[in-house]
Design a protein around this motif. Structure first.
Motif, mmCIF file in Angstrom:
data_model
loop_
_atom_site.group_PDB
_atom_site.id
_atom_site.type_symbol
_atom_site.label_atom_id
_atom_site.label_comp_id
_atom_site.label_asym_id
_atom_site.label_seq_id
_atom_site.Cartn_x
_atom_site.Cartn_y
_atom_site.Cartn_z
ATOM 1 N N GLU A 231 -39.871 -6.864 -25.325
ATOM 2 C CA GLU A 231 -39.937 -5.573 -26.011
ATOM 3 C C GLU A 231 -38.718 -5.306 -26.888
ATOM 4 O O GLU A 231 -38.724 -4.349 -27.686
ATOM 5 C CB GLU A 231 -40.081 -4.439 -24.983
ATOM 6 C CG GLU A 231 -38.898 -4.259 -24.036
ATOM 7 C CD GLU A 231 -38.969 -5.145 -22.809
ATOM 8 O OE1 GLU A 231 -38.198 -4.906 -21.862
ATOM 9 O OE2 GLU A 231 -39.813 -6.077 -22.796
ATOM 10 N N GLN A 232 -37.682 -6.122 -26.784
ATOM 11 C CA GLN A 232 -36.492 -5.902 -27.608
ATOM 12 C C GLN A 232 -36.681 -6.331 -29.060
ATOM 13 O O GLN A 232 -35.871 -6.002 -29.916
ATOM 14 C CB GLN A 232 -35.291 -6.638 -26.997
ATOM 15 C CG GLN A 232 -34.802 -6.026 -25.693
ATOM 16 C CD GLN A 232 -33.592 -6.729 -25.135
ATOM 17 O OE1 GLN A 232 -33.206 -7.802 -25.588
ATOM 18 N NE2 GLN A 232 -32.962 -6.121 -24.131
ATOM 19 N N THR B 34 -39.508 -5.935 -31.950
ATOM 20 C CA THR B 34 -40.757 -5.250 -32.263
ATOM 21 C C THR B 34 -41.689 -6.138 -33.084
ATOM 22 O O THR B 34 -41.269 -7.166 -33.637
ATOM 23 C CB THR B 34 -40.479 -3.962 -33.059
ATOM 24 O OG1 THR B 34 -40.046 -4.315 -34.390
ATOM 25 C CG2 THR B 34 -39.408 -3.122 -32.385
ATOM 26 N N TYR C 170 -42.746 -5.560 -35.889
ATOM 27 C CA TYR C 170 -42.394 -5.455 -37.306
ATOM 28 C C TYR C 170 -41.212 -6.355 -37.661
ATOM 29 O O TYR C 170 -40.792 -6.394 -38.817
ATOM 30 C CB TYR C 170 -42.048 -4.005 -37.663
ATOM 31 C CG TYR C 170 -43.203 -3.057 -37.457
ATOM 32 C CD1 TYR C 170 -44.238 -2.973 -38.393
ATOM 33 C CD2 TYR C 170 -43.281 -2.266 -36.322
ATOM 34 C CE1 TYR C 170 -45.304 -2.120 -38.201
ATOM 35 C CE2 TYR C 170 -44.348 -1.405 -36.112
ATOM 36 C CZ TYR C 170 -45.351 -1.331 -37.055
ATOM 37 O OH TYR C 170 -46.415 -0.480 -36.868
ATOM 38 N N GLU C 171 -40.689 -7.064 -36.660
ATOM 39 C CA GLU C 171 -39.558 -7.953 -36.922
ATOM 40 C C GLU C 171 -39.992 -9.416 -36.858
ATOM 41 O O GLU C 171 -41.108 -9.742 -36.456
ATOM 42 C CB GLU C 171 -38.461 -7.706 -35.879
ATOM 43 C CG GLU C 171 -37.726 -6.401 -36.049
ATOM 44 C CD GLU C 171 -36.471 -6.373 -35.194
ATOM 45 O OE1 GLU C 171 -35.401 -6.734 -35.715
ATOM 46 O OE2 GLU C 171 -36.573 -5.994 -34.013
ATOM 47 N N TRP D 209 -32.212 -4.607 -38.361
ATOM 48 C CA TRP D 209 -33.587 -5.120 -38.287
ATOM 49 C C TRP D 209 -33.743 -6.425 -39.074
ATOM 50 O O TRP D 209 -33.101 -6.630 -40.099
ATOM 51 C CB TRP D 209 -34.578 -4.075 -38.804
ATOM 52 C CG TRP D 209 -34.366 -2.741 -38.166
ATOM 53 C CD1 TRP D 209 -33.832 -1.625 -38.738
ATOM 54 C CD2 TRP D 209 -34.645 -2.397 -36.807
ATOM 55 N NE1 TRP D 209 -33.748 -0.600 -37.835
ATOM 56 C CE2 TRP D 209 -34.248 -1.044 -36.630
ATOM 57 C CE3 TRP D 209 -35.175 -3.083 -35.729
ATOM 58 C CZ2 TRP D 209 -34.380 -0.380 -35.427
ATOM 59 C CZ3 TRP D 209 -35.301 -2.416 -34.521
ATOM 60 C CH2 TRP D 209 -34.915 -1.083 -34.382
#
Length: 408
Positions: free
Chosen positions: A140-141, A143, A145-146, A278
């Motif tokens: 979960e670290q 996302t 979108y990464e 990000w």
């Protein structure tokens, strides 16, 4: 004024000279002359010569002021490894034999042994290494979108740097995950008796000496709980959080010996990113766009440092491969020109002994003992394999396909 300036310059030159004088001896290798000896067994003087030279190097290490560490590694399904002998014996090819003779079936050598002052050695053969995946401890670290390339991209780029160094032949196998429970890494040994470790199985099936692995311990972003109450100020704080933030980075890197399963290298690399933390989903590890991000730049720096550390840690480790075929007295090994094997190279063959190795009073089987059986002299080389001959026919020594061949 001119005299004062001249004195200042003179003092500076003297201090610089003293500084250089203090630095140079630290980088200089230590050379000592020692005698070693070994018994000649089964009419094999070449093996006795290798063992006598190794004995001389051990004597040199005890006389030298070089800081040589002693550590024993014990792994399931294999014998323990002593890094004292491993460190010194790797210098065999850099040692000059001054005199050699035999008396009463004992081989004697007098050698000038040069021990590295920085605990590093010159690599004479290229060693095969296989890179496996670096799973995330906490999925979960990162996302959706990464970038999703970290899992395979970090070991891939680390492997590429090791290949570019010229010391390794790398294989990319990042589809393999050694750690289904990443939080329990680096433990990857099967506990059941009579079963080789997963590392050893992977190494044998891919024909490599080392297995590179790791886990991504931390990529946590600071809590986004910035908004307290309502209104423009709270909204502005929440919006700023998406632009300027803090992120931790923690990556563990491991290298196992594929022949024994022993963990040879273990290092944790940590850093912190502040700013735009990000990594866009389309960016791949090692690309210019990836490295242009704050997090990507820090990861790239960790990969570069890990490559340097691995090379230094494994530089004194002996080159190892396997016997793949025996025809009459011709012994074929799984290494050739690409590993920098040369005609005339003499490699020690380690054959399986007759005794089982057990722990816990004989309850825990850990494999068969490996003992030096002879010296293989290389006379034919191809790009992928080499052919050599033993002092005594392989069948008389009990040497068989699958036995190990090492540089010492």
């Amino acid at each position: 004024m001119a005299k004062i300036l001249f004195k200042c310059i003179l003092v500076s030159v003297i201090l610089l000279g003293l500084s250089c004088a203090n630095v140079q001896p630290q980088a200089r290798a230590n050379a000592v002359t020692v005698e070693g000896q070994a018994a000649i067994n089964k009419g094999m003087p070449l093996l006795a010569k290798k063992q006598a030279l190794q004995d001389a190097i051990r004597q040199a290490s005890m006389q030298s002021s070089v800081n040589i560490h002693s550590q024993t590694l014990v792994s399931q399904n294999n014998v323990s490894l002593d890094t004292v002998s491993m460190r010194t014996a790797a210098d065999v090819s850099n040692t000059k034999i001054i005199k050699e003779w035999t008396t009463d079936n004992i081989y004697h050598v007098v050698a000038m042994v040069e021990l590295s002052a920085d605990n590093s050695c010159t690599a004479h053969h290229r060693k095969r290494i296989l890179a496996t995946a670096f799973p995330l401890v906490k999925q979960e670290q990162v996302t959706g979108y990464e970038s999703q390339d970290l899992y395979s991209g970090i070991p891939r780029e680390l492997n590429n740097l090791l290949i570019e160094s010229g010391d390794f032949i790398g294989t990319n196998a990042t589809n393999i995950n050694l750690y289904p429970r990443a939080d329990l890494a680096p433990e990857s040994q099967d506990q059941a008796a009579y079963r080789p470790s997963k590392v050893m199985q992977i190494a044998a099936s891919n024909g490599v000496q080392f297995v590179l692995s790791g886990v991504i311990r931390d990529l946590e972003v600071e809590s986004t709980e910035y908004m307290s109450g309502a209104g423009p100020l709270a909204f502005a704080r929440s919006l700023a959080r998406e632009v300027v933030a803090r992120r931790g980075i923690g990556i563990d890197v491991y290298v196992h010996d594929g022949f024994t399963g022993a963990l040879l290298f273990q290092q944790r690399y940590v850093d912190t990113v502040i700013g735009d933390i990000w990594i866009p989903a389309t960016y791949t590890v090692g690309s210019e766009r990836f490295n242009s991000t704050s997090t990507g730049a820090k990861i790239a720096r960790i990969i570069d440092q890990a490559s340097t550390d691995i090379r230094r840690a494994l530089s004194c480790y002996p080159f190892t491969t396997r016997i793949v075929e025996i025809k009459d007295n011709k012994v074929f090994i799984n290494a050739g020109a690409q590993e920098k094997i040369n005609v005339g190279d003499q490699l020690v063959v380690y054959s399986t002994g007759g005794d089982d190795l057990n722990l816990d009073g004989g309850l825990g089987f850990i494999g068969k003992d490996k003992q030096p059986a002879g010296v293989l002299t290389i006379h034919t080389i191809t790009p992928r394999y080499s052919i050599g001959s033993l002092e005594v026919p392989a069948r008389e020594l009990g040497v068989k396909v699958g036995d190990w061949v090492k540089s010492w």
